[in-house]
Design an enzyme around this catalytic site. Structure first.
Site, PDB file in Angstrom:
ATOM      1  CG  ASP A   3      -1.765   1.216   1.325  1.00 31.65           C
ATOM      2  OD1 ASP A   3      -2.366   1.562   0.301  1.00 31.65           O
ATOM      3  OD2 ASP A   3      -1.799   1.847   2.381  1.00 31.65           O
ATOM      4  CB  THR A  25      -1.467   6.798  -2.308  1.00 34.48           C
ATOM      5  OG1 THR A  25      -1.653   5.407  -2.131  1.00 34.48           O
ATOM      6  CG2 THR A  25      -2.355   7.530  -1.363  1.00 34.48           C
ATOM      7  CB  THR A  26       0.783   3.462  -5.754  1.00 37.63           C
ATOM      8  OG1 THR A  26       0.518   2.954  -4.459  1.00 37.63           O
ATOM      9  CG2 THR A  26       2.099   2.950  -6.239  1.00 37.63           C
ATOM     10  CG  ASP A  57      -6.701   1.925  -0.460  1.00 39.27           C
ATOM     11  OD1 ASP A  57      -6.747   2.557   0.604  1.00 39.27           O
ATOM     12  OD2 ASP A  57      -5.648   1.739  -1.094  1.00 39.27           O
TER      13      ASP A  57
END
Ligand SMILES: Nc1ncnc2c1ncn2[C@@H]1O[C@H](COP(=O)(O)OP(=O)(O)O)[C@@H](O)[C@H]1O
Ligand SMILES: [Mg+2]
Length: 553
Positions: free
Chosen positions: A62, A100-101, A409
């Site tokens: 994550d 986010t990534t 998520d």
């Protein structure tokens, strides 16, 4: 005539030259994006984060969890650009709870392309303006590509796509797919449970869903509970194990004699002089009577469950239990207390002397459950409330933590898609926008055209990384996808589980439009801030702030 000193920078302040600082800004950002890239999508790698004591570790893919470690004191990312990248991940998570990534990887790719243009002689302002233009256009194209969510089936696919990114690790088989599907069903039910109509529009707030982890069973034993689960034991072992139609008091004060009545003061700040054993006994007697008064007051109000974020005096346990009351001290976080008070409709009380029946909330039932490992959960059921808990079961503790992050998520991205729109995943959206933007760039007569084309090319980093992470050949994937999109096959993307190019919508690999928009906006903004900063000065440059703070105190 006396000459002024030519040195602009004080002795203790160092300036890094423009070239040096630009190079370091770009390379730190790229390094960061590169570090995160291996965790994108299903079948991706995990990072093992080990604490300096070698006692604790986290196993995760994550992005936010990994980047959060760069924000801790012991491992603080010292380069300002590294901190900007951490902030990008944080703000993406705050805004949309997923993506986010992708945002960090995209920012890295945008900067790689920008650096090349700047090296060619294009001014950073032109690149920045070109990127801004490209983002506006990309969002327009994205909105036109999006598909309105019409039914639960579509939402389930959004949840599933998000869960798979952390759940489907290399080697996962059919069993894992079944588990992931079952988790997606639970996520969707939770989102439904917290949905509400606001100004005629039905939306769901994922923050009203609490996720509790409990290992030791099967993932299929995961359940959705209407209410709040307290991961604590009651104050006294003789307290009731089950109550129905319960009045609930939620406190943010300690339930001890010293703090709330002021009778004996706070022992940490004053001492009481005792002249005799009688005086000691009388003081103890007074303390006890204050405690009993409090118990009387709580019982008179008809409270069945009393919960506090602060400590409770153990002496109060038995008398409360004798009156059929369950008391739970030291709820770990303020958010939990807020969620609980919201679920029960209770007002958080900070002065027990002032507590009235209006402050109390309601629970349909309260049940204590002891697991075979002796730990206890207290289930506070609130059927009608707009609040739910997912009790995650199964797996070893570290795996369960990552599943909890996947569920977090998925909750956010499914809530974002609720009554909204979705996009094809697996890099299809990025490839589609890339193809459209390249065409659009040709209509731009200024040098910004180069920046818009660079932006379009940078978008390919998403399918490229997805392919690389699952062991496929990224070059052939990109070439094939380009062909598909040139031929107008707008939903074609790369499925990392089956390792082939497929129609993403037909195969249910879909994402929320809101999440994707935020990824683009965040990556664009961060990359532009980084490319536009030239000098770095460092030294004791924030002394004034520190002084201001100390004066203010
Ligand atoms: N089966 C799949 N095949 C290919 N890509 C997928 C699949 N499932 C999800 N993805 C992609 O994975 C990406 C999200 O990966 P994730 O690791 O969750 O990163 P982020 O932190 O950006 O959400 C999205 O681009 C999504 O389309
Ligand atoms: Mg994700």
């Amino acid at each position: 005539m006396q000459k002024l000193p030519l040195n602009l920078y004080p002795e203790k302040m160092r300036k890094i030259s423009q070239d040096e600082s630009k190079a370091s800004n770009f390379s730190v950002a790229k390094e960061f994006a590169c570090f995160m890239a291996s965790t994108l999508g299903p079948q991706s790698a995990q990072k093992v984060i080990v604490g300096s004591d070698f006692q604790q570790y986290i196993l995760t893919s994550d992005g936010k969890t990994i980047l959060q470690r760069f924000d801790l004191a012991e491992f603080k990312a010292t380069h300002p650009v590294a901190q900007l990248m951490v902030e990008l991940a944080k703000s993406t998570d705050d805004e949309v709870g997923d993506g986010t990534t992708s945002s960090v990887i995209l920012a890295g790719a945008l900067l790689t392309k920008a650096e090349r243009l700047i090296d060619m002689g294009l001014h950073p302002n032109i690149v920045s303006e070109g990127y801004k233009k490209a983002t506006t256009k990309a969002i327009e194209i994205m909105e036109a590509l999006a598909i309105p969510v019409k039914n639960d089936d579509m939402l389930k696919k959004v949840a599933r796509t998000s869960i798979d990114t952390k759940y489907m690790v290399p080697g996962s088989g059919k069993q894992k797919q079944k588990e992931s599907k079952s988790l997606a069903d639970t996520v969707l039910s939770a989102v439904h449970k917290v949905s509400e109509s606001k100004n005629g529009v039905i939306t769901a707030d994922p923050d009203n869903v609490h996720v509790v982890k409990k290992g030791g069973a099967d993932i299929f034993d995961t359940m959705l509970f209407s209410g709040f689960i307290v991961e604590k034991e009651a104050l006294h072992p003789s307290m009731p194990k089950y109550l129905e139609n319960v009045k609930v008091a939620v406190l943010d004060v300690p339930l001890t004699v010293k703090r709330y009545d002021g009778l004996f003061g706070d022992l940490s700040s004053c001492s009481v002089k005792m002249d005799s054993v009688e005086q000691y006994k009388s003081q103890k007697g007074d303390e006890r009577s204050v405690l009993y008064d409090t118990v009387g007051k709580i019982a008179d109000l008809g409270v069945g469950l009393i919960i506090s974020r602060k400590l409770m005096d153990e002496k109060i346990g038995k008398p409360l239990s004798d009156r059929g009351i369950i008391a739970i001290p030291a709820i770990p976080t303020k958010e939990d207390l807020n969620r609980l008070s919201k679920a029960c409709g209770a007002r958080i009380v900070s002065d027990i002397g002032q507590m009235t029946s209006d402050d109390l909330g309601f629970a349909d039932s309260v049940r204590q459950k002891r697991y075979p490992d002796r730990t206890v959960h207290i289930f506070v059921e609130t059927k009608k409330a707009n609040s739910a808990t997912i009790l995650l079961r199964g797996g070893i503790a570290h795996a369960l933590s990552d599943i909890a992050r996947a569920v977090h998520d998925a909750l956010h991205t499914t809530a974002n898609a609720y009554n909204n729109e979705i996009l094809p995943g697996g890099g299809a959206t990025e490839m589609y926008i890339s193809a459209q933007l390249k065409r659009y760039a040709l209509s731009i007569k200024t040098k910004k055209q180069l920046a818009v084309t660079a932006f379009a090319e940078a978008l390919e980093v998403i399918p490229q990384t997805l392919a690389k992470n699952c062991g496929a050949d990224p070059i052939s994937v990109i070439t094939d996808l380009r062909k598909d999109h040139a031929a107008g096959n707008k939903y074609m993307g790369f499925d990392t589980i089956r390792r082939k190019i497929v129609n993403m919508v037909d195969n249910g690999i879909v994402e929320s439009l809101i999440t994707k928009k935020q990824i683009f906006k965040g990556a664009d903004e961060t990359s532009r801030i980084i490319m536009l900063s030239d000098d770095i000065i460092y030294g004791n440059v924030f002394q004034d702030r520190i002084e201001e703070k100390t004066h203010g105190q």
